[in-house]
Design an enzyme around this catalytic site. Structure first.
Site, short mmCIF file in Angstrom:
data_model
loop_
_atom_site.label_atom_id
_atom_site.label_comp_id
_atom_site.label_asym_id
_atom_site.label_seq_id
_atom_site.Cartn_x
_atom_site.Cartn_y
_atom_site.Cartn_z
N GLU A 258 48.51 34.38 0.86
CA GLU A 258 49.57 34.48 -0.15
C GLU A 258 50.78 33.66 0.30
O GLU A 258 51.38 32.93 -0.49
CB GLU A 258 49.96 35.95 -0.36
CG GLU A 258 51.01 36.13 -1.45
CD GLU A 258 51.34 37.59 -1.75
OE1 GLU A 258 50.68 38.48 -1.19
OE2 GLU A 258 52.26 37.83 -2.55
N HIS B 95 55.86 44.31 2.65
CA HIS B 95 54.93 43.69 1.70
C HIS B 95 53.47 43.93 2.13
O HIS B 95 52.60 44.15 1.28
CB HIS B 95 55.24 42.19 1.62
CG HIS B 95 54.23 41.41 0.86
ND1 HIS B 95 53.34 40.56 1.46
CD2 HIS B 95 53.95 41.36 -0.47
CE1 HIS B 95 52.57 40.00 0.54
NE2 HIS B 95 52.92 40.47 -0.64
N GLU C 173 52.50 47.23 0.98
CA GLU C 173 52.27 47.21 -0.47
C GLU C 173 50.79 46.87 -0.76
O GLU C 173 50.14 47.49 -1.60
CB GLU C 173 53.20 46.18 -1.12
CG GLU C 173 53.05 46.07 -2.63
CD GLU C 173 53.12 44.63 -3.13
OE1 GLU C 173 52.12 44.16 -3.70
OE2 GLU C 173 54.16 43.98 -2.94
N HIS C 174 50.27 45.87 -0.05
CA HIS C 174 48.85 45.52 -0.24
C HIS C 174 47.93 46.65 0.21
O HIS C 174 46.94 46.97 -0.46
CB HIS C 174 48.52 44.26 0.57
CG HIS C 174 48.87 42.99 -0.15
ND1 HIS C 174 47.93 42.05 -0.49
CD2 HIS C 174 50.05 42.53 -0.62
CE1 HIS C 174 48.53 41.05 -1.12
NE2 HIS C 174 49.81 41.31 -1.21
#
Lengths: 447, 434
Positions: A148, A68, A71-72
């Site tokens: 997040e 993840h 992904e950012h």
């Protein structure tokens, strides 16, 4: 009416199901990149998606969250694109873009006017191999993903409980580790971790292209050859073979109390088979079982028994998603009515399951569900982005296009006997995880 | 997910439709009900969107929550069918009906297959015209609503939203939750359900759009069947809501590692000649990953996962709002940066480059909205409610293009006021005045 917000687990049974083969074509590039094209010419819009067969369950132990995190970082630029330029360019052309990470895949997509497909494909291809991560940017982005986690998990007792429950359900398999990562491991992630992940998994032979909307398949193939065709595959990428679960020998139970709990509830999960390439019948039976038990608030087995007949619950549901590379879970949930304890709600759930195992499904309900399976094939055609996701997620979860197209028939082929044998095999409390979410002593409903 | 799906952004999407080739026919039924229609026979179903103006704001004095509860009961038994019978009938037809209510509108969304549309219409008609509101269903749905009210009292997003509304609108219906209170909902009776229905579900409040596999003639007949028997007139619309917001910070104590923040000031109505300038300003300021607020608060400082601003032009009051969540130790800095960006826009407006990029985005994004029968029907019914003409879709992008950099400066200076922003913070923020 069902107030959607009552459900602790969203039921996504039939909606995750059928697709339509009409207007769907596919090809594979020489470097191994697979592609699916779905035509829908009603609006001048295209959806462009790239799915990587790399999700959090592929992470090495100790680096949870890196899938993840990467992904950012994928939005930070390449040798040809400045940080943020891809999104800014998409936006300047009236489009939107986003990405998501799951256990089995990471996907990137843009939605844009169909005549700009060339532009987004060029940029997406650029960041498949040429990502640049500057020393300054990665540390700030790490703070963003920790925020997040704060927002999506640590601020939500229900999300925290799901995390604990998954960890209890999967003792050994990486599905027990949250996609976003454990906080202490996230805090230790580095640029090198992210780059190693990127270099290994972000390659055409590990990617699936899905283009949907007002597009010509031949033109899509030409563009794909132009932009994705020259990219080098990762050599020696082994098939994904993850550790498996040992037999579950003891029932697992959790309780969690938090003053922020909005609504106490009981949830239970069981390990359940997933859809496998060429073999979807077990998953189809479980999909129909979830719909029978909890699909419709007023007509499902649990809705009738717990909400309508006994009034012990304000909501009861079942959930199962067979789209998973490894073994999936089947979930049940009950939100007790005012004055009903969690223990009573769970007992009522067990009684309803026992009655179902004894009596079998109501033939009329079974027949209505078959009607809905066929109708969903029609309704699904109204949402081309949804169709694109179905193909992408399936291909990234070990299925083939033929499996996606066979799925509605697999659902229709399920008999009442299939459902009952699936239920008999599934509902063994000794192989379940049951969790109670509640408020601290002295507040609200207590068991 | 890289992008934050903001909980509060919904309000503006209907406001700005445009440049697609959408051929809208106005259909007037034999009985005099008007609807907008886009025919498309590619997929054998029809999406139907019905709205009743006034929504939950038409609750009678002392009956807060009645219209919400009534809306929840529409599919819980009608004519000869009880709740389960109604649900079974809908399932047998594979028809989908959704009933919802907001502060301004009561909404009914339907998807009906062509092969059994008449039967689906008859079933939906029974829910609209002859709902039973029987006591068993009333108690069951009342229990659901009470559970929601109870849950909201512990939900930071609900707390921040309710607190903001109370500060902004006080005793007006906008100032309280449409769910009602535990006390008001406990007191509602079956008679209140019929009265609530008579206040809002009337012919003078109707807007309708249909998209899909249906002809104008068939739609005309459908409208009369479905809606023709409704009473002519409902309750009058509530008065405008006076905005009581003042600048400052309100903190609601809530034990959690993160604070949620909802902030706002006065906005402007869609009919204001400066609306499109404001819309562009808002996009540059706080709409999307590349916006000034996302850049300053997230990308440059890592203080949040997401921050957004949005115009909220409701029927009876207009605000300009924003939302973010931030760790308790970071929220004071995030708030200060937000206020500084608000002030900078008010003082300087936007650069030519920013304005050009915002125009390209907003005009390019507009046609992408029209990509499904249900989505198109929702847009059309929203346009009707806002009083926009059918040709608005073809003229809207020109209105965006017409905004100049001078307009941006003038409107930003006229409207944006960082000192007038009220920030409602739910959490345990460090370093903020309590």
């Amino acid at each position: 009416m069902t107030f959607a917000r009552i459900w602790p687990i969203l039921s996504l049974t039939l909606a995750a199901a059928p697709a339509f083969a009409e207007g769907v074509s596919h090809f594979t590039l020489a470097n191994g990149m697979e592609a699916v094209v779905i035509e829908d010419h009603r609006a001048p819009v295209a959806v462009h998606m790239v799915w990587y067969r790399a999700g959090s369950a592929d992470e090495t132990r100790g680096s949870s969250g890196v899938a993840h995190f990467l992904e950012h970082l994928m939005f930070l630029g390449t040798d040809d694109l400045a940080p943020g330029e891809l999104s800014a360019t998409v936006e300047a052309n009236g489009g939107s873009d986003n990405a998501f990470t799951s256990y089995d895949y990471t996907a990137y997509f843009q939605r844009i006017a169909a005549d700009r497909l060339d532009l987004v494909m060029r940029m997406e291809a650029d960041r498949m191999r040429d990502l640049v991560i500057s020393q300054d940017d990665w540390a700030t982005e790490l703070q963003v993903i920790i925020e997040e986690r704060n927002q999506r998990t640590d601020s939500d007792p229900g999300a925290l409980l799901r995390e604990q429950m998954n960890a209890a359900q999967y003792l050994n398999h990486p599905y027990g580790t949250p996609v976003i990562g454990w906080r202490h491991e996230m805090e230790a992630l580095t640029r090198d971790d992210a780059l190693a992940w990127y270099q290994r998994y972000y390659a055409p032979n590990n990617a699936i292209l899905v283009v949907a909307g007002d597009v010509d398949p031949a033109e899509v193939e030409r563009l794909a050859e132009t932009y994705y065709g020259p990219l080098a595959p990762t050599e020696g990428l082994a098939p994904r073979e993850r550790v498996s679960e040992p037999p579950q020998l003891a029932e697992r139970r959790l309780t969690m109390a938090d003053p922020r709990v909005q609504r106490p509830y009981v949830v239970r999960s069981y390990l359940a088979p997933e859809r496998d390439a060429g073999d979807q019948s077990a998953a189809a039976a479980l999909t129909v079982l979830a719909e029978l038990l909890g699909g419709n608030a007023a007509t499902s087995v649990l809705g009738r028994a717990l909400v309508f007949d006994s009034g012990k619950a304000i909501g009861a549901g079942a959930s199962y998603d067979g789209l998973s590379l490894d073994e999936s879970t089947f979930g049940l949930s009950v939100v007790p009515a005012a004055g009903v304890s969690l223990a009573d709600a769970e007992a009522a759930l067990d009684a309803a399951l026992a009655a179902f195992l004894r009596d079998g499904p109501d033939p009329a309900q079974f027949s209505r569900i078959r009607t809905q399976i066929s109708a969903d094939e029609i309704y699904a055609r109204d949402n081309v982005q949804g169709l694109a996701r179905r193909y992408g997620a399936a291909l990234a979860s070990g299925l083939t296009i033929a499996d996606v197209e066979a799925w509605p028939d697999a659902l229709r082929a399920v008999s009442e006997a299939d459902v009952m044998s699936a239920a008999q095999a599934l509902f063994d409390k000794g192989r379940s995880v049951t969790a109670w979410l509640m408020r601290p002593e002295g507040e609200g409903v207590q068991p | 997910m890289i992008r934050f799906a903001a909980a509060f952004v919904g309000a503006l999407s209907l406001a700005v439709p445009a440049h697609a080739t959408i051929d809208i026919t106005e259909v007037v039924s034999p009985g005099g009900i008007t609807a907008w229609l886009v025919e498309n026979h590619e997929i054998p179903f029809t999406a139907l969107e019905i709205r009743f103006a006034g929504g939950a704001s038409l609750d009678a004095p002392g009956k807060r929550g009645a219209i919400n509860l009534m809306t929840g009961l529409l599919e819980e038994g009608a004519g000869p069918l009880d709740a389960q019978g109604f649900a079974e009938a809908a399932e047998s037809l594979a028809a989908e009906f959704r009933f919802d209510v907001g502060d301004d509108l009561l909404s009914i969304s339907a998807r009906m297959l062509s092969e059994n549309r008449d039967a689906a219409v008859a079933l939906l008609r029974s829910a609209l015209i002859e709902p039973n509101f029987d006591e068993v269903a009333l108690e069951r749905v009342r229990g659901q609503v009470i559970s929601i009210i109870d849950a909201d009292s512990r939900d930071p997003d609900a707390i921040v939203s309710d607190t903001f509304a109370r500060l902004a609108w006080g005793d007006h219906p906008y100032g309280s939750s449409l769910n009602g209170t535990l006390e008001s909902v406990a007191g509602l009776t079956r008679e209140d359900m019929f009265a609530a229905r008579a206040r809002v579900m009337t012919r003078d409040h109707i807007r309708v759009a249909a998209v899909g596999d249906i002809t104008p003639e068939a739609l005309g007949a459908l409208l009369d069947t479905l809606l023709g028997e409704l009473p002519e007139n409902g309750a009058p619309m509530p008065p405008r809501a006076e905005l009581g917001l003042t600048g400052g910070i309100s903190v609601v104590d809530y034990a959690s590692p993160q604070s949620v923040v909802l902030f706002g000031q006065i906005g402007l109505p869609i009919t204001d000649p400066d609306y499109f300038a404001a819309y562009l300003i808002d996009h540059i300021l706080g709409d999307g990953l590349g916006s000034r607020l996302m850049t300053a608060v997230r990308a440059e400082r890592g203080l949040t996962y997401g921050i957004s601003s949005f115009l909220a032009p409701r029927d009876l009051s207009e605000t300009w709002q924003g939302y973010f969540a931030s760790a308790n130790e970071k929220v004071a800095e995030a708030l200060a940066v937000t206020q500084a960006e608000w002030a900078r826009m008010a003082a300087e407006g936007a650069s030519d480059e920013e304005l050009a990029a915002a125009k390209t985005y907003l005009t390019g994004a507009y046609p992408l909205r029209f990509d499904g029968n249900g989505r198109i029907a929702s847009i059309l019914v929203g346009m009707q409610h806002q009083g926009l003409p059918r040709d608005y879709i073809t003229t809207r992008n020109a209105r965006v293009e017409a905004v100049t950099a001078d307009d941006i400066r003038r409107v930003a200076a006229r409207l944006l006021d960082a000192d007038a922003l009220r920030f409602v913070v739910v959490g345990q923020p460090v370093g903020l005045p309590q």
